[in-house]
Every structure is written in C-alpha cells, then in structure tokens.
Design a protein around this motif. Structure first.
Motif, short mmCIF file in Angstrom:
data_model
loop_
_atom_site.label_atom_id
_atom_site.label_comp_id
_atom_site.label_asym_id
_atom_site.label_seq_id
_atom_site.Cartn_x
_atom_site.Cartn_y
_atom_site.Cartn_z
N GLY A 100 0.81 -1.22 0.00
CA GLY A 100 0.00 0.00 0.00
C GLY A 100 0.84 1.27 0.00
N SER A 101 1.98 1.24 0.68
CA SER A 101 2.85 2.41 0.69
C SER A 101 3.42 2.69 -0.70
N ALA A 102 3.67 1.62 -1.48
CA ALA A 102 4.17 1.80 -2.84
C ALA A 102 3.12 2.48 -3.71
N THR A 103 1.87 2.07 -3.54
CA THR A 103 0.78 2.72 -4.28
C THR A 103 0.67 4.18 -3.88
N GLY A 104 0.75 4.45 -2.59
CA GLY A 104 0.69 5.83 -2.10
C GLY A 104 1.84 6.67 -2.62
N ALA A 105 3.04 6.08 -2.68
CA ALA A 105 4.21 6.81 -3.19
C ALA A 105 4.01 7.21 -4.64
N LEU A 106 3.48 6.28 -5.44
CA LEU A 106 3.26 6.59 -6.85
C LEU A 106 2.21 7.67 -7.02
N VAL A 107 1.10 7.56 -6.29
CA VAL A 107 0.03 8.56 -6.38
C VAL A 107 0.55 9.93 -5.95
N CYS A 108 1.26 9.99 -4.83
CA CYS A 108 1.81 11.26 -4.36
C CYS A 108 2.84 11.82 -5.34
N GLY A 109 3.63 10.94 -5.97
CA GLY A 109 4.60 11.40 -6.95
C GLY A 109 3.93 12.01 -8.17
N ILE A 110 2.86 11.37 -8.64
CA ILE A 110 2.14 11.91 -9.80
C ILE A 110 1.47 13.22 -9.43
N LEU A 111 0.82 13.27 -8.27
CA LEU A 111 0.19 14.51 -7.84
C LEU A 111 1.23 15.61 -7.60
N GLY A 112 2.42 15.22 -7.18
CA GLY A 112 3.48 16.19 -6.93
C GLY A 112 3.86 16.96 -8.17
N THR A 113 3.73 16.35 -9.34
CA THR A 113 4.04 17.06 -10.59
C THR A 113 3.04 18.18 -10.86
N MET A 114 1.85 18.06 -10.26
CA MET A 114 0.82 19.09 -10.47
C MET A 114 0.71 20.02 -9.27
N VAL A 115 0.82 19.48 -8.07
CA VAL A 115 0.59 20.27 -6.87
C VAL A 115 1.90 20.68 -6.21
N GLY A 116 2.86 19.79 -6.18
CA GLY A 116 4.16 20.11 -5.60
C GLY A 116 4.32 19.65 -4.16
N VAL A 117 3.35 19.93 -3.31
CA VAL A 117 3.49 19.61 -1.88
C VAL A 117 3.45 18.11 -1.60
N THR A 118 2.93 17.32 -2.51
CA THR A 118 2.87 15.87 -2.27
C THR A 118 4.16 15.16 -2.65
N ALA A 119 5.17 15.92 -3.10
CA ALA A 119 6.44 15.30 -3.45
C ALA A 119 7.16 14.75 -2.22
N ALA A 146 9.16 4.52 -8.80
CA ALA A 146 8.59 5.60 -9.61
C ALA A 146 8.16 6.76 -8.73
N GLY A 147 7.54 6.46 -7.59
CA GLY A 147 7.15 7.51 -6.65
C GLY A 147 8.36 8.26 -6.12
N LEU A 148 9.44 7.53 -5.81
CA LEU A 148 10.67 8.17 -5.34
C LEU A 148 11.26 9.09 -6.41
N VAL A 149 11.34 8.60 -7.63
CA VAL A 149 11.93 9.39 -8.71
C VAL A 149 11.12 10.65 -8.95
N LEU A 150 9.81 10.49 -9.05
CA LEU A 150 8.96 11.67 -9.27
C LEU A 150 9.06 12.65 -8.10
N GLY A 151 9.04 12.13 -6.88
CA GLY A 151 9.15 13.00 -5.71
C GLY A 151 10.45 13.77 -5.69
N TYR A 152 11.58 13.08 -5.94
CA TYR A 152 12.87 13.77 -5.95
C TYR A 152 12.97 14.77 -7.10
N LEU A 153 12.42 14.43 -8.26
CA LEU A 153 12.45 15.38 -9.38
C LEU A 153 11.67 16.65 -9.06
N VAL A 154 10.49 16.49 -8.48
CA VAL A 154 9.68 17.66 -8.14
C VAL A 154 10.37 18.50 -7.06
N ILE A 155 10.93 17.83 -6.05
CA ILE A 155 11.65 18.56 -5.00
C ILE A 155 12.84 19.31 -5.60
#
Length: 173
Positions: A100-119, A146-155
């Motif tokens: 479940g944490s992996a799913t959450g990481a991916l969702v937050c990473g994708i949302l982070g590209t639009m919102v930023g704070v979820t990175a 994927a969630g980690l990569v997206l999160g770090y890219l947005v940050i």
C-alpha cells in the motif's frame, strides 16, 4: 527410491541414476556440504570426515559421490525421487499483494508534478515501501521507485525555482 546405507564401498544411488555417470563440480560441492553438515551434527568422526572430504574432491563418477553421502540424512537427491505435485491453475492461486505504501508513493509522486506539496510524502512513502517490500516480499517495488523518482524530481525542480527567485530578487536589490 531408497538409498542403500554406506558400507565401505558399495555404491548407493537412485535407480534412475547411473553410477558411472561423470560427476560435476556442483555435485562434488553438494556432497562436501552434506559431509560438513554431517560432521557438524556429530554424525561423522573427525577422521572419517576428513577421509570422505578427500574422496569427495577426487570422485570422478556419481556412484563414487553417492557412496560417501548415502548414510547421511541429506544428499544429492534428484527431483525424480519426489512425487510430482499437481499444478494448480493460476486462476485459483491468491493474487500477489501489492504494498500500500508503494501505491501511495506513486500517487503522491504523480500529484506532486501538479501540486508540488505531495512530493515530500512521495519520497517518504517510497522509502518506507521499499523497506517493507524487502522484508515481506510483497509486490510494488516499481511503483515505489517511480514515486521516489517523481518525488525527488519535483523537489529538485522546486528547489531550483526557489534558487532562481532568490537570485533574481537579490540581483534587483
């Protein structure tokens, strides 16, 4: 298929295995591992252990190896000795569980590209998920990465934007 006990030279092998078949290095190493375990469990004396180890490394055929390990509880036993297990159709097997944490990481990473704070939660959940996956064997490592990569890219992008703004404001003062 039963193995004959070791009797000082009688070859012991499964009925399907020819005692004259050439032994491989892997079979010799397996026999040495069985001998080590037998010695560690107190099944072999030091002298007998050393003699069998020497003979195991010198063995040329499968029959020579079988003579050395047949009276020990573990030995190079072929898969033919075991009754084949019936295949269960994949339909009836339980579906692999996704972390479940992996799913959450991916969702937050994708949302982070639009919102930023979820990175930041994407990075935290990604690391948490990867640890849980290593420990439990669940599915979802790709989603966590994927969630980690997206999160770090947005940050990184947000940090770069803050640096540009600070430099622009500093240069105009």
């Amino acid at each position: 298929m039963a193995f004959q006990p070791w009797q000082g030279g009688q070859p012991a092998q499964p009925a399907s295995q020819s005692p004259m078949m050439r032994a491989s290095h892997a079979e010799r190493e397996r026999a040495v591992d069985v001998l080590k375990a037998g010695f560690a469990e107190g099944r072999l004396s030091q002298n007998e252990y050393e003699q069998r180890i020497t003979r195991a490394y010198q063995a040329q055929t499968y029959g020579e190896i079988q003579v050395l390990v047949a009276d020990l509880p573990q030995g190079p036993i072929g898969q033919a000795q075991f009754a084949p297990r019936p295949m269960v159709p994949p339909t009836f097997l339980p579906a692999p569980r996704t972390n479940g944490s992996a799913t959450g990481a991916l969702v937050c990473g994708i949302l982070g590209t639009m919102v930023g704070v979820t990175a930041i939660p994407a990075v935290i959940l990604g690391h948490k998920a990867r640890g849980e996956i290593r420990r439990t064997g669940e599915q979802g490592d790709g989603m966590a990465v994927a969630g980690l990569v997206l999160g770090y890219l947005v940050i990184g992008f947000l940090a770069l934007m803050v640096a540009v703004v600070v430099l622009a404001v500093g240069a105009s003062s």
